[in-house]
Design an enzyme around this catalytic site. Structure first.
Site, PDB file in Angstrom:
ATOM      1  N   ASP B 353       0.724  -1.452   0.056  1.00 16.25           N
ATOM      2  CA  ASP B 353      -0.056   0.024  -0.129  1.00 16.25           C
ATOM      3  C   ASP B 353       1.110   1.239  -0.110  1.00 16.25           C
ATOM      4  O   ASP B 353       2.013   1.136   0.303  1.00 16.25           O
ATOM      5  CB  ASP B 353      -0.799   0.082   1.232  1.00 16.25           C
ATOM      6  N   GLU B 354       0.243   2.395  -0.446  1.00 17.51           N
ATOM      7  CA  GLU B 354       0.688   3.726  -0.403  1.00 17.51           C
ATOM      8  C   GLU B 354       2.175   4.072  -0.840  1.00 17.51           C
ATOM      9  O   GLU B 354       3.198   4.546  -0.004  1.00 17.51           O
ATOM     10  CB  GLU B 354       0.505   4.054   1.351  1.00 17.51           C
ATOM     11  N   LEU B 355       2.610   3.354  -2.119  1.00 13.76           N
ATOM     12  CA  LEU B 355       3.998   3.438  -2.486  1.00 13.76           C
ATOM     13  C   LEU B 355       3.708   5.038  -2.844  1.00 13.76           C
ATOM     14  O   LEU B 355       3.060   5.414  -3.527  1.00 13.76           O
ATOM     15  CB  LEU B 355       4.067   2.596  -3.677  1.00 13.76           C
TER      16      LEU B 355
END
Lengths: 555, 578
Positions: B353-355
């Protein structure tokens, strides 16, 4: 190279670690950068106070214990392991000597704490030399000494068995900005055993809160055993085990007093009284009427039939009996959220009004004045919620304390009416906001005062916003408040701490504090609370707590 | 069938007398009182019972003796005293497996692949005092039945009784994945806290602990061959899960019918790895963190951006694995290989997630590698993920990922990948459209941390990014099949409530989780309908939820009161329109 690195590290430590993580921040403080250890034989001396009261002797014993057992590692990466070089050759402190200023009367902390707001003397002076010579705490009252002990207790950290500070010499001259620094707890929506109240009082005293506003009864339950009125709790407590006996109250008042805390009890009237109908059905209008939303802000509906002289008599006698249980000078008669449709629909009230030729407001005025007269007769200053001033047409005695709760915007109007103010604004200080709607069959409901009030928001509150200089003098202080529709002993500590410490500093140190510099100190007192058994929550990941400012918005 | 409906209608008119949670799929109750004999015992009619089944029976017998829960009515059951005094006594509950069922440990059954676990059971409690029977075709089913049996009993002056015998239950879960996610990286939780949480999970028949064990802030898990990660990345030497702790937790969970899906989130959320391997991490603790930290808004679904605007949960510290590097890839593969060995579960999450792509744009090393290999960032990411998942598959594990791996990145994932939908419940349909299996974990229904205010410093006006608070009532309305086609419904494995712990620790673990997390436990066990066929609804559920919360409190869980006790004792009196 090694030396250079060591210097660099030292410089870094000096920059990133607060000199001393005190909460509330003293009004005047200077600190040095010399380490000092606490001697294993450290004692606090009362020898210069003749006839030291027992609650001061006990406070000293507690302070000695806290100093030895807090075992708080400094909130830096490494938790103080890099402080060894700084403290290992430091001098040791053996004695803190307490003294009262010349001519000061020796009275118990309890007595001092229960004085009228304006007469409380909470100031103290603390000085801790770097050379290990005796540290000195002086005040002109035992209450001041008590607050000084609290400050002293926050100076110490532990690493590998050594108790030390890095910040001597320490010189503090301290006194509160406002005399009323409170916490309100509602014990009627859900019950809290005496031990929970004790623990809360301990935590309150850690941050110099001096008033426990005890919203002890409400429409849902009547857990207070009042001599002469024991049927109210007998029939209105949730359970026989969920009662504060007269002895419990005495113990709570004494426990609070010994910790510099006055108890302002609240018997909310004439609204918020449905539960009285269990013992006196004839005293309560629209008891448990349905739909509750027509007759009350929350279930169950039910309010005292204040137009009835019997109800007035019952109320004044009850207040009289309650007043005798609480030695403090303040007593709240509440007066919030009065529901008018309840009385409009109540035939008894309507016929009483008709026969007396009064309007509802006139009858309310008579009732409230009777309450206030009773309190005055036993030397109590009345407190009321803001509606008694801003909504109802009631004549109040000029010394009445007014709790402003609906909105901070209402402060100005109360001040203009000339009343003293205790800030309790829901938009800054309500601890229950943001906990979701609790009424059933309402899946999209949020808490009425959404969003949650963070410690940061509370901290930015300005107690004199929009007030003239004269009006500002009416501000007695303020408090955080916990309404307990969704709280019980299970979440008491986490929902209150450390947030309630936010207003404690605001009203001790004065407004205008900086949230950014406050945060590391708030972490510190929160971690210290945990060391003392209070389930104060983490405000941030530990990564942030150990790296002051690294998790600020623009870091 | 008519009989069935009639009984349920009766139950509806006498609310809250049966506090089962989750409510069984099929339930018949009567109106007779029945009490437990002083020598009541649970007999295990199972040849060579596995140790964890015997232990479960002992626990159950103990709970029944010590719950001491009074009925949640105004008189706390006092008016039942006559009925209870004359009630028949139940002397035993007999557990047996259906013939031909294999006798395996609960743990073995609980860690089977999702979709192959057998949790169904039948429970009969006659009104006469004749033996009650619990049958299932697996020890896991027997465990589920024991949880139900325990919830039948109340205390009145030392008597343990029900007033609803006979009771007949036929039960089986609607979805196999009924989970709870705990983040032990933002703040640390002791093993005892995790065990207490597993206990509470098992009481509401949850089947899955999703253990988000590491993140950018700390690396508390010791991994053989990678000990330096915890040594340098744990908050302190006392805040570490040793391999023995992990084994202990996995075992404790398994014995309670709970599988542990561990998550090693990557390539984002990995700043802390830089403590041991500075060369593996791009933009480690770069400042301002808001530029570089995981959670870059342009990675997100467009509708969400407009909704959340500047509230996106960027958080410090910045730092992400340099996934384009072959050395990092080797490291990751080796690490996952070891992690997979520590957990018997069939599923391991690699997060994703949330790269934050800005971090890599600014990272000279990454740019040099990309130039050299001729790959773009997405191609390199795909290679990294394929390598990571390849090593899991080699050990027979199914990978799980957060939704961005499917919706925001151009990454090749194997068809059996389990996708955790978290950003919004609206994204489930898009994941289903790509034909991946789904675990519902949407922030707009199931995030337990929402509503608790902003935790970033120097930001007094801000609120939690996913405001408001998600009440149990809101979670309870979640529809696992919303916006899915009939054909896609089989992709839904279940769901979970999640606790991210920026503002949580052992100090508030229980109160923030319980009883709210029980809400989804029922959604995914009971499915859309109550026994009798009516749609499941929050108004009917509340008295039962009070009941299980009070029972949890009796067992030492600090589950919060959802309402004033006045309301809890008066079902239906505190509803919006009561």
């Amino acid at each position: 190279m090694v030396l250079k690195l060591a210097l660099l590290v030292a410089a870094l430590v000096a920059v990133v670690s607060p000199a001393a993580a005190l909460w509330p921040q003293p009004r005047n403080i200077t600190t040095g950068s010399t380490a000092l250890r606490l001697s294993p034989l450290f004692t606090i001396s009362l020898s210069s106070i003749h006839g030291a009261p027992s609650d001061l002797v006990e406070a000293v014993a507690r302070a000695e214990t806290y100093a030895r057992t807090d075992n708080l590692g400094r909130l830096v990466v490494g938790r103080g392991s890099s402080d060894v070089a700084a403290y290992q050759h430091a001098k040791t402190l053996s004695v803190l000597e307490l003294s009262l200023s010349q001519g000061a009367k020796v009275q118990s902390i309890t007595t001092e704490a229960q004085k009228p707001l304006e007469e409380r003397d909470e100031a103290y002076t603390l000085s801790i030399p770097s050379d290990g010579s005796t540290a000195k705490l002086t005040a002109s009252s035992t209450l001041g000494l008590f607050h000084g002990l609290t400050t002293f207790g926050q100076l110490w950290y532990e690493n590998a068995g050594t108790i030390y500070t890095l910040s001597t010499p320490v010189d503090i001259e301290d006194s509160p900005a406002y005399p009323y620094r409170g916490l309100m707890l509602d014990t009627a929506r859900n019950f809290f055993p005496v031990s929970d109240i004790y623990r809360t009082l301990d935590a309150m005293s850690m941050v110099k809160i001096n008033t426990f506003h005890w919203h002890v009864v409400d429409s849902q339950s009547f857990p207070l055993e009042v001599p002469g009125f024991t049927d109210l709790a007998e029939k209105g407590a949730y359970d026989p085990t969920m009662v504060y006996t007269a002895t419990d109250v005495k113990n709570i008042v004494a426990y609070a007093g010994a910790r510099g805390i006055d108890v302002m009890v609240e018997i909310d009237t004439p609204g918020h009284t449905a539960i009285i109908s269990q013992a006196h059905p004839e005293f309560v209008a629209c008891a448990q009427s349905s739909p509750w939303s027509t007759f009350a802000n929350e279930p169950p509906a039910g309010q005292l039939r204040f137009a009835d002289p019997n109800v007035t008599q019952f109320t004044t006698e009850l207040l009289h009996a309650v007043a005798e249980m609480f030695p403090g000078t303040m007593l709240s008669t509440g007066g919030d959220e009065l529901n008018i449709p309840c009385y409009d629909a109540d035939t008894e009230t309507q016929s009483l009004l008709q026969s007396s030729g009064q309007t509802l407001e006139e009858a309310l005025n008579v009732y409230v004045q009777a309450e206030q007269k009773t309190l005055a007769s036993v030397g109590k200053t009345p407190a009321v919620w803001e509606e008694m001033v801003l909504v109802q047409n009631v004549t109040l005695s000029p010394d009445t304390l007014v709790l402003v709760w609906i909105s901070s915007d209402d402060v100005k109007a109360v001040a203009q009416a000339g009343f003293k103010i205790i800030h309790s604004a829901s938009d800054y200080f309500y601890l229950d906001c943001g906990g979701g709607g609790w009424v059933g069959d309402n899946p999209s409901g949020n808490s009425w005062c959404d969003p949650m009030k963070t410690w940061q928001l509370s901290y930015t509150f300005d107690p004199v916003a929009n007030l003239t200089a004269d009006e500002a003098k009416l501000v007695m202080g303020g408090q955080h408040l916990l309404w307990t529709e969704q709280s019980g002993p299970e979440n008491l500590d986490p929902i209150v701490w450390p947030r309630a410490a936010s207003s404690a500093e605001l009203f001790w140190s004065g407004p205008g504090g900086n949230v950014t510099s406050a945060l590391p100190r708030l972490h510190d007192v929160s971690f210290r609370m945990r060391q003392r058994g209070v389930n104060s929550i983490n405000l941030q990941p530990l990564w942030c707590a150990l790296r002051p400012d690294a998790c600020d918005l623009n870091a | 069938m008519k009989h069935h409906v009639a009984l349920f209608a009766l139950l509806g008119s006498v609310p809250a007398t049966l506090g089962l949670w989750p409510i069984p799929r099929s339930l018949e109750t009567g109106t007779s009182a029945l009490k437990l004999a002083a020598n009541f015992n649970i007999e295990l009619d199972v040849p060579n019972p596995p140790a964890d089944l015997s232990a479960a029976v002992s626990r159950s017998a103990n709970y029944i003796k010590t719950d001491n829960l009074e009925r949640l009515v105004v008189d706390r059951g006092a008016s039942n005293s006559t009925a209870v005094a004359h009630a028949p006594q139940l002397k035993s509950l007999v557990l047996s497996l259906e013939s031909g069922s294999p006798v395996r440990s609960i743990m073995e059954e609980a860690t089977l692949e999702l979709g192959t676990r057998r949790e169904e059971y039948k429970l009969d409690v006659p009104a006469s005092g004749a033996s009650a029977t619990l049958t299932a075709n697996s020890t896991l089913g027997l465990l589920r039945g024991l949880s139900t049996f325990e919830q039948l009993w109340y205390d009145l002056s030392g008597e343990t009784y029900t007033i609803q015998a006979p009771i007949s239950v036929v039960d089986t879960p609607a979805y196999p994945f009924r989970g709870f996610m705990l983040d032990t990286a933002r703040n640390y939780f002791a093993v005892s806290d995790i065990k207490r949480t597993l206990d509470a999970m098992s009481w509401v028949k949850m089947s899955q602990l999703h253990w988000h064990v590491v993140d950018s802030q700390s690396f508390p898990i010791q991994i053989t061959g990678f000990m330096d990660l915890a040594e340098k990345g744990a908050y302190s030497s006392s805040m570490i899960y040793t391999p023995e702790d992990v084994q202990d937790i996995v075992q404790y969970a398994g014995e309670r019918g709970i599988d542990v899906m561990v998550e090693i989130d990557m390539p984002g959320h990995t700043a802390i790895i830089s403590e041991a391997h500075p060369d593996f991490v791009a933009c480690a603790e770069a400042s301002p963190w808001a530029t570089f930290a995981s959670g870059e808004p342009q990675c997100l679904m467009k509708p969400l951006i407009s909704r959340l605007d500047t509230l996106w949960p960027l958080e410090p510290p910045a730092g992400q694995l340099r996934f384009a590097s072959a050395a990092v890839q080797n490291f990751t593969v080796g690490l996952l290989n070891e992690v997979a060995k520590m957990f018997p579960s069939n599923i391991v999450s690699t997060g994703g997630d949330e790269l934050n792509t800005e971090c890599y744009t600014e990272d000279a090393e990454t740019q040099a590698i990309l130039q050299e290999t001729g790959q773009d960032l997405e191609q390199a990411l795909s290679g990294f993920i394929q390598a990571a998942h390849g090593t899991l598959k080699a050990q027979g594990k199914t990978p799980a990922v957060w939704e961005e791996m499917v919706l925001d990145h151009n990454v090749t994932l194997s068809n059996d990948t389990v996708v955790l939908v978290w950003i919004s419940s609206m994204d489930a349909a898009a994941v289903a459209a790509k034909n991946f299996r789904i675990v519902h974990a949407p922030s707009d229904y199931f995030y337990l941390d929402c509503g608790a205010g902003e935790w970033i410093g120097s930001d007094p006006e801000a609120n939690s990014w996913c405001d408001p608070f998600k009440t149990w009532q809101k979670s309870y309305t979640f529809d696992p099949l919303a916006n899915l086609t009939e054909a896609q419904t089989s992709l839904v494995l279940g769901g979970e409530q999640l606790l991210w712990t920026e503002q949580s620790s052992p100090a508030n673990l229980d109160p923030i989780v319980w009883p709210r997390a029980a809400s989804s436990a029922e959604v995914f066990w009971t499915g859309a309908t109550l026994p009798g066929g009516k749609p499941r609804n929050g108004t009917e559920a509340l008295p039962r939820l009070h009941d299980v919360a009070f029972r949890m409190a009796q067992r030492g869980i600090r589950a919060i009161p959802l309402q004033p006790l006045w309301c809890a004792l008066r079902p239906g009196k505190c509803n919006l329109n009561s």
